[in-house]
Design a protein around this motif. Structure first.
Motif, PDB file in Angstrom:
ATOM      1  N   ASN A   1      55.935  62.925 -27.696  1.00  0.00           N
ATOM      2  CA  ASN A   1      55.484  64.296 -27.952  1.00  0.00           C
ATOM      3  C   ASN A   1      55.664  64.644 -29.425  1.00  0.00           C
ATOM      4  OD1 ASN A   1      54.496  66.854 -27.141  1.00  0.00           O
ATOM      5  ND2 ASN A   1      56.571  67.678 -27.161  1.00  0.00           N
TER       6      ASN A   1
ATOM      7  N   LYS B   1      50.220  64.320 -30.970  1.00  0.00           N
ATOM      8  CA  LYS B   1      50.359  64.228 -29.505  1.00  0.00           C
ATOM      9  C   LYS B   1      50.990  65.503 -28.947  1.00  0.00           C
ATOM     10  CE  LYS B   1      51.177  62.441 -25.330  1.00  0.00           C
ATOM     11  NZ  LYS B   1      52.112  61.340 -25.101  1.00  0.00           N
ATOM     12  N   ASP B   2      50.383  66.020 -27.889  1.00  0.00           N
ATOM     13  CA  ASP B   2      50.922  67.166 -27.165  1.00  0.00           C
ATOM     14  C   ASP B   2      51.111  66.740 -25.718  1.00  0.00           C
ATOM     15  OD1 ASP B   2      51.567  69.518 -25.925  1.00  0.00           O
ATOM     16  OD2 ASP B   2      49.812  70.640 -26.605  1.00  0.00           O
ATOM     17  N   ALA B   3      52.370  66.564 -25.325  1.00  0.00           N
ATOM     18  CA  ALA B   3      52.671  66.111 -23.966  1.00  0.00           C
ATOM     19  C   ALA B   3      52.810  67.260 -22.982  1.00  0.00           C
ATOM     20  CB  ALA B   3      53.948  65.280 -23.967  1.00  0.00           C
TER      21      ALA B   3
ATOM     22  N   GLY C   1      49.515  68.029 -20.705  1.00  0.00           N
ATOM     23  CA  GLY C   1      49.270  67.549 -22.063  1.00  0.00           C
ATOM     24  C   GLY C   1      48.216  66.466 -22.055  1.00  0.00           C
TER      25      GLY C   1
END
Length: 368
Positions: A83, A73-75, A10
């Motif tokens: 996330n 947010k993309d973890a 991510g």
């Protein structure tokens, strides 16, 4: 056997802020010049170690003198509390001198204690994300051949709530999350992220003038240590499965004179056997080791068979308690203290505290 699926990477909170700054700056400078630059659906963010990453942009709002961009947010496959959180970055023109000022808005924490990379009173935006944000804005200035002074404000609408699930309150970061990242990329199940929080905890303790660090493997053992020791809240650091990393870091810090290791029987059996990275993928409970300890402390054949046939360390703990073999538990605690002391070459005082599953405390080391 089925091949294990590769975990998805991510991007960090710092990358979110930099992407928002780039998208907002692009829209703002284009609008100011009357070029009607279209709102970007994605932007390319320059990474600290070279290369770039494409980040989706959720939305862009542009008005006279300022623009705001939203990034989600993309973890990846990392279990990150941030996330899917929204990061809103505003870029506002404040003059014509080419200065870039970066501020933390709602949901971005404020540092209140010394010992971190950011000084007290400053927004909790670490040095690398600050550089990334500044570079993102400069790149858009160069694209449009403009050089206004701008104020960049990073806001995280859910940041205050999310921060309660992080180490921030303990580190003296109040009001929100931290904007973090050294590479811009989130590695799944990142050891670096966890050990970073451990190191920060130790740094805050030393900077606060405290000479004792209490490392605990989990919240239950930490609570037991808090009740027993009555030390300031800042003295406690959760290590999870990474006690070895914590002890190695503390061994190199001036000002640490005493270390307490707190844990429950499961983790302590691993530490007693010399395994300081205690996740099940790194080490497992060594039942033969526990059986040998029991033999050395007078356990009979029947008890040894029960230990070797146990499914969990918890089961062994209650076998020992039932058979009145507390000296086996005490020996395990002593070994944890002895093995931990090896990280420091005997130069500091070490204590080990085991929080029993039945609320009994076993301790070895410095008495209070």
């Amino acid at each position: 056997m089925k091949a294990q699926k590769a975990l998805r990477k991510g991007f960090t909170t710092g990358t979110c802020a930099a992407a928002g700054a780039k998208a907002a700056a692009h829209a703002l400078f284009g609008h100011t010049l009357g070029k009607r630059a279209r709102a970007e659906r994605s932007v390319f963010v320059s990474l600290p170690r070279g290369g770039e990453i494409e980040i989706p942009v959720e939305s862009v709002l542009v008005e006279k003198g300022f623009a705001r961009a939203s990034v989600i947010k993309d973890a990846g496959d990392d279990p990150d509390v941030t996330n899917k959180a929204e990061f809103i970055t505003e870029v506002r023109i404040t003059g014509s001198a080419g200065r870039i000022v970066i501020k933390g808005g709602e949901g971005v924490g404020t540092v209140t204690k010394p010992g971190l990379k950011i000084g007290p009173g400053r927004p909790a935006i670490n040095p690398v994300p600050l550089k990334m944000i500044r570079l993102a804005v400069k790149e858009e200035m160069e694209r449009f051949s403009v050089s206004p002074s701008v104020c960049v404000t990073v806001t995280v609408p859910e940041g205050r709530r999310l921060a309660e699930k992080t180490m921030n309150p303990r580190l003296g970061i109040v009001g929100g999350i931290s904007i973090l990242g050294t590479t811009g990329i989130v590695e799944p199940m990142s050891l670096a992220a966890f050990t970073h929080s451990i190191y920060c905890g130790v740094d805050v303790i030393v900077a606060g003038g405290f000479d004792e660090v209490v490392f605990s493997t989990g919240r239950s053992s930490e609570k037991a240590a808090e009740k027993l020791l009555k030390l300031p809240p800042a003295s406690y650091v959760l290590t999870g499965d990474h006690m070895g990393s914590a002890l190695r870091y503390a061994s190199g810090k001036k000002g640490v004179d005493k270390v307490t290791i707190a844990g429950q029987f499961g983790k302590f059996t691993k530490l007693a056997a010399g395994n300081f990275e205690t996740h099940c993928s790194d080490s497992s409970v060594d039942f033969p080791f526990l059986a040998r300890l029991a033999v050395q402390n007078g356990a009979g054949e029947g008890v040894i068979k029960r230990i070797l046939g146990a499914n969990t360390a918890r089961e062994v703990y209650f076998i020992l308690r039932e058979e009145r073999l507390d000296k086996v538990i005490n020996e395990a605690v002593r070994l944890v203290k002895e093995n931990s002391a090896g990280f420091f070459g005997g130069k500091i005082k070490i204590r080990a505290i085991l929080a029993g599953y039945d609320n009994i405390i076993f301790s070895s080391g410095l008495d209070r």
